[in-house]
Design an enzyme around this catalytic site. Structure first.
Site, PDB file in Angstrom:
ATOM      1  N   LYS A 136       0.865  -1.224   0.053  1.00 33.52           N
ATOM      2  CA  LYS A 136       0.035  -0.039   0.065  1.00 33.52           C
ATOM      3  C   LYS A 136       0.954   1.278  -0.003  1.00 33.52           C
ATOM      4  O   LYS A 136       1.424   1.864   1.155  1.00 33.52           O
ATOM      5  CB  LYS A 136      -0.803   0.246   1.222  1.00 33.52           C
ATOM      6  CG  LYS A 136      -1.924   0.947   1.045  1.00 33.52           C
ATOM      7  CD  LYS A 136      -2.488   1.660   2.260  1.00 33.52           C
ATOM      8  CE  LYS A 136      -1.959   2.889   2.620  1.00 33.52           C
ATOM      9  NZ  LYS A 136      -2.057   4.014   1.458  1.00 33.52           N
ATOM     10  N   GLU A 181       9.551   1.793  11.027  1.00 31.13           N
ATOM     11  CA  GLU A 181      10.514   2.749  10.751  1.00 31.13           C
ATOM     12  C   GLU A 181       9.808   4.382  10.832  1.00 31.13           C
ATOM     13  O   GLU A 181       8.893   4.566   9.804  1.00 31.13           O
ATOM     14  CB  GLU A 181      10.971   2.680   9.245  1.00 31.13           C
ATOM     15  CG  GLU A 181      11.791   1.325   8.962  1.00 31.13           C
ATOM     16  CD  GLU A 181      12.926   1.294   9.745  1.00 31.13           C
ATOM     17  OE1 GLU A 181      13.776   2.104  10.186  1.00 31.13           O
ATOM     18  OE2 GLU A 181      13.356   0.113   9.996  1.00 31.13           O
ATOM     19  N   CYS A 228      13.290  11.481   6.630  1.00 30.06           N
ATOM     20  CA  CYS A 228      13.203  11.049   7.952  1.00 30.06           C
ATOM     21  C   CYS A 228      14.594  11.337   8.568  1.00 30.06           C
ATOM     22  O   CYS A 228      14.488  11.593   9.681  1.00 30.06           O
ATOM     23  CB  CYS A 228      12.811   9.778   8.081  1.00 30.06           C
ATOM     24  SG  CYS A 228      13.800   8.568   7.204  1.00 30.06           S
ATOM     25  N   GLU A 267       8.873  16.245  15.658  1.00 22.85           N
ATOM     26  CA  GLU A 267       9.262  16.260  14.388  1.00 22.85           C
ATOM     27  C   GLU A 267       8.242  17.114  13.576  1.00 22.85           C
ATOM     28  O   GLU A 267       7.041  17.150  13.922  1.00 22.85           O
ATOM     29  CB  GLU A 267       8.877  14.994  13.641  1.00 22.85           C
ATOM     30  CG  GLU A 267       9.515  14.750  12.273  1.00 22.85           C
ATOM     31  CD  GLU A 267       9.157  13.264  11.771  1.00 22.85           C
ATOM     32  OE1 GLU A 267       8.044  12.858  11.875  1.00 22.85           O
ATOM     33  OE2 GLU A 267       9.885  12.774  11.312  1.00 22.85           O
TER      34      GLU A 267
HETATM   35  P1  NDP Z   1       1.774   8.177   8.063  1.00 22.39           P
HETATM   36  O1  NDP Z   1       2.156   7.492   9.100  1.00 22.39           O
HETATM   37  O2  NDP Z   1       0.881   9.164   7.805  1.00 22.39           O
HETATM   38  O3  NDP Z   1       1.537   7.168   6.608  1.00 22.39           O
HETATM   39  C1  NDP Z   1       2.374   6.226   6.416  1.00 22.39           C
HETATM   40  C2  NDP Z   1       2.043   5.176   5.444  1.00 22.39           C
HETATM   41  O4  NDP Z   1       0.979   4.594   6.431  1.00 22.39           O
HETATM   42  C3  NDP Z   1       1.126   5.759   4.276  1.00 22.39           C
HETATM   43  O5  NDP Z   1       0.815   4.705   3.433  1.00 22.39           O
HETATM   44  C4  NDP Z   1      -0.363   5.777   5.068  1.00 22.39           C
HETATM   45  O6  NDP Z   1      -1.418   5.646   4.289  1.00 22.39           O
HETATM   46  C5  NDP Z   1      -0.529   4.484   6.039  1.00 22.39           C
HETATM   47  N1  NDP Z   1      -1.384   4.562   7.189  1.00 22.39           N
HETATM   48  C6  NDP Z   1      -2.002   5.644   7.642  1.00 22.39           C
HETATM   49  N2  NDP Z   1      -2.801   5.239   8.589  1.00 22.39           N
HETATM   50  C7  NDP Z   1      -2.410   4.080   8.657  1.00 22.39           C
HETATM   51  C8  NDP Z   1      -3.133   2.924   9.624  1.00 22.39           C
HETATM   52  N3  NDP Z   1      -4.039   3.102  10.638  1.00 22.39           N
HETATM   53  N4  NDP Z   1      -2.944   1.412   9.243  1.00 22.39           N
HETATM   54  C9  NDP Z   1      -1.734   1.158   8.372  1.00 22.39           C
HETATM   55  N5  NDP Z   1      -1.286   2.085   7.673  1.00 22.39           N
HETATM   56  C10 NDP Z   1      -1.730   3.488   7.644  1.00 22.39           C
HETATM   57  O7  NDP Z   1       3.024   8.906   7.592  1.00 22.39           O
HETATM   58  P2  NDP Z   1       3.447  10.129   6.209  1.00 22.39           P
HETATM   59  O8  NDP Z   1       2.855   9.257   5.004  1.00 22.39           O
HETATM   60  O9  NDP Z   1       2.908  11.481   6.608  1.00 22.39           O
HETATM   61  O10 NDP Z   1       5.065  10.010   6.268  1.00 22.39           O
HETATM   62  C11 NDP Z   1       5.762  11.058   6.908  1.00 22.39           C
HETATM   63  C12 NDP Z   1       6.283  10.265   8.448  1.00 22.39           C
HETATM   64  O11 NDP Z   1       7.055   9.074   7.865  1.00 22.39           O
HETATM   65  C13 NDP Z   1       7.337  10.972   8.910  1.00 22.39           C
HETATM   66  O12 NDP Z   1       6.892  10.864  10.372  1.00 22.39           O
HETATM   67  C14 NDP Z   1       8.749  10.476   8.619  1.00 22.39           C
HETATM   68  O13 NDP Z   1       9.674  10.669   9.673  1.00 22.39           O
HETATM   69  C15 NDP Z   1       8.406   9.129   8.750  1.00 22.39           C
HETATM   70  N6  NDP Z   1       9.387   8.303   7.842  1.00 22.39           N
HETATM   71  C16 NDP Z   1       9.937   7.477   8.541  1.00 22.39           C
HETATM   72  C17 NDP Z   1      11.409   6.832   7.771  1.00 22.39           C
HETATM   73  C18 NDP Z   1      12.099   5.889   8.492  1.00 22.39           C
HETATM   74  O14 NDP Z   1      12.840   5.359   7.868  1.00 22.39           O
HETATM   75  N7  NDP Z   1      12.292   5.932   9.833  1.00 22.39           N
HETATM   76  C19 NDP Z   1      11.312   7.273   6.382  1.00 22.39           C
HETATM   77  C20 NDP Z   1      10.411   8.147   6.050  1.00 22.39           C
HETATM   78  C21 NDP Z   1       9.606   8.519   6.561  1.00 22.39           C
HETATM   79  P3  NDP Z   1      -2.216   7.089   3.592  1.00 22.39           P
HETATM   80  O15 NDP Z   1      -0.949   8.089   3.309  1.00 22.39           O
HETATM   81  O16 NDP Z   1      -2.678   6.768   2.290  1.00 22.39           O
HETATM   82  O17 NDP Z   1      -2.891   7.649   4.310  1.00 22.39           O
END
Ligand code: NDP
Length: 484
Positions: A174, A249, A283, A386
């Site tokens: 997804k 992550e 991130c 963050e």
């Molecule tokens: P989100 O947590 O909002 O979303 C990440 C993914 O999870 C998306 O595909 C989202 O879908 C999906 N998602 C949202 N809610 C749920 C749920 N309840 N159950 C399962 N999946 C769900 O993060 P962002 O997309 O806003 O990304 C930014 C964040 O990612 C930042 O905090 C950043 O630090 C972190 N990040 C961490 C990295 C690491 O390696 N540690 C690397 C890159 C980013 P949808 O978007 O379709 O709602």
């Protein structure tokens, strides 16, 4: 207008008029460029059935055949690099050069790396003296859910999908609903790469519906997730009682430690990049710069000069350093964080607003200036939470112990960089800073064999290299007694 569709059982599903769709917006122009289906729990269930059915076939293939499929897909990514890069830029806002020269090639490397790694895995054997022999088998676990965020869309998508498939798992993936375009094109390319039907499936839609259903589905034992810390906590709460294996992550609040002997002239381009590459939406981006007070004046003046030279503008322009933020909503959040920083008593050393004089094509885009705060307490929300945008703070320190304490004084522990010419000091500090990844005189210098991931609220588990191969497999011990 691109009409995105799901991939299931080796088929791109035709967009149906019965299916609700959401717009995909180009953040540089604020125009709708595609529509994405709003996936349902039923879509997930059907994809999981397809993946389950394909599991015995895929996991039963010799590793060399699985590797060959991944290599074919990597070749297709390479052959379509320009198109994929343009989709990534239109979807996310990142400078085209960054997508074309770094991120899409890295997606192909991810596929090739794990295709190669799976041919060179080994297993352990223990001689039990005269009594027998124990050995380990590492077997794929079944259907893996790969949930990825919007900031490095295809790069992180393939970082999960490649090891899952290489080790013999089947996948339901997804991508983020905010940036689904490159995953859509990638899934079309996967249909040409010769995977058996059902091995690789993609369901688009909202995280709280599609993502949530994947996480709670009883036939999905493995979840790899990259995203925000609060989403990670929700996933852990669902997956924990079901005894699923999760790799989370999550977010970061990464320190950039400038020691008194840092070679500022050589380091400055990388330090600036570490704060503002991809608009600060990485991130591992540095967001808290800790500077030895002896070098504060020299550092601040050089740093602000370099930041002033960053070009914010049309991501298609080869000269652009920073494009728009990913969405209007996200820019609102970052602007709220800037307002909070001011309310907390921070002084803006630069930025803080929206750029003026944008080219006509992108005048409605979701741009923000690179922003630098000074004078904020370590305990301020700006220094604790963050922001995930082009906002950094600068704080001073007097001793290396204080630098380490400040670096550690947030709930996160993802990444850190230390800038010094004294390697002994670098080793000492790196060992004490609570960070999953520390770079010395570098940032994002990556080797795919090294473990990637964070500690504290930055995550659980590691990806990359051996860690990924272990994560996606179940280790079984087999012990055979010697006769008699
Ligand atoms: P989100 O947590 O909002 O979303 C990440 C993914 O999870 C998306 O595909 C989202 O879908 C999906 N998602 C949202 N809610 C749920 C749920 N309840 N159950 C399962 N999946 C769900 O993060 P962002 O997309 O806003 O990304 C930014 C964040 O990612 C930042 O905090 C950043 O630090 C972190 N990040 C961490 C990295 C690491 O390696 N540690 C690397 C890159 C980013 P949808 O978007 O379709 O709602």
């Amino acid at each position: 207008m691109i009409e995105i569709s799901n991939l299931r059982s080796g088929q791109m599903l035709e967009p149906s008029t019965h299916v609700e769709r959401m717009p995909v917006i180009n953040p540089a122009t604020a125009e709708i460029i595609a529509t994405v289906p709003v996936g349902t729990a039923e879509d997930v269930d059907l994809a999981v059935v397809a993946a389950r059915e394909a599991f015995p076939i895929w996991s039963g293939l010799p590793a060399s055949e699985r590797a060959a499929c991944l290599h074919r897909l990597a070749d297709l990514v390479d052959a379509n690099v320009d198109e994929l890069a343009r989709l990534e830029t239109d979807d996310n806002g990142k400078p085209l050069a960054l997508a074309r020269d770094l991120e899409i090639p890295r997606a192909a490397s991810n596929l090739r790396f794990f295709a190669g790694a799976i041919l060179h895995t080994k297993s352990e054997a223990y001689d039990l003296g005269g009594m027998g022999l124990s050995y380990s088998l590492h077997r794929p676990r079944g259907v893996a859910a790969c949930i990825s965020p919007w900031n490095l869309p295809l790069y992180l998508f393939t970082w999960k999908v490649a090891p899952a498939l290489a080790t013999g798992n089947t996948v339901v993936a997804k991508p983020s609903e905010v940036t689904p375009l490159s995953a859509f094109r990638f899934s079309q390319l996967a249909t040409d790469a010769g995977f058996p039907p059902g091995v690789f499936n993609v369901v688009h839609g909202r995280g709280d519906v599609v993502g949530q259903r994947l996480v709670e589905h009883p036939d999905v034992p493995t979840i790899t997730f990259t995203g925000g810390t609060s989403t990670g906590a929700r996933i852990a709460a669902t997956a924990g009682p079901m005894f699923k294996r999760t790799s989370l992550e999550l977010g970061g609040k990464n320190a950039v430690v400038i020691c008194e002997d840092a070679d500022l002239e050589a380091a400055m381009p990388t330090i600036v990049r570490s704060c503002f590459q991809n608009q600060g939406e990485i991130c591992t981006c540095g967001s808290r710069i800790l500077v030895h007070r002896d070098r504060m004046k020299a550092f601040v003046s050089r740093f602000l000069d370099s930041v002033a030279g960053l070009k914010v503008g049309d991501p298609l322009d080869a000269e652009t350093d920073m494009g728009p933020l990913v969405s209007a909503d996200h820019r609102d959040k970052v602007e709220a964080a800037i307002a909070r920083g001011k309310a907390e008593g921070g002084t803006l050393a630069c930025g803080g607003g929206r750029p003026t004089h944008l080219p006509d094509r992108v005048k409605d885009g979701f741009f923000l200036e690179p922003t630098v705060f000074m004078g904020l307490d370590q305990d301020s929300r700006t220094n604790q939470e963050e922001i995930f945008g082009p906002v950094v703070t600068i704080q001073g320190y007097d001793s290396h112990g204080e630098a380490v304490d400040r670096a550690n004084a947030t709930p996160y522990g993802l990444a850190c960089s230390i800038w010094t010419r004294d390697l002994e000091r670098a080793h000492r500090m790196a060992a004490r800073i609570e960070s999953g990844m520390t770079w010395v005189n570098a940032w994002m210098l990556r080797d795919l064999r090294t473990p990637f991931g964070g500690m504290k609220q930055s995550g659980v588990g590691r990806e990359g290299g051996e860690e990924a191969l272990r994560f996606f497999t179940e280790t079984r011990s087999i012990t055979i007694a010697h006769p008699g």
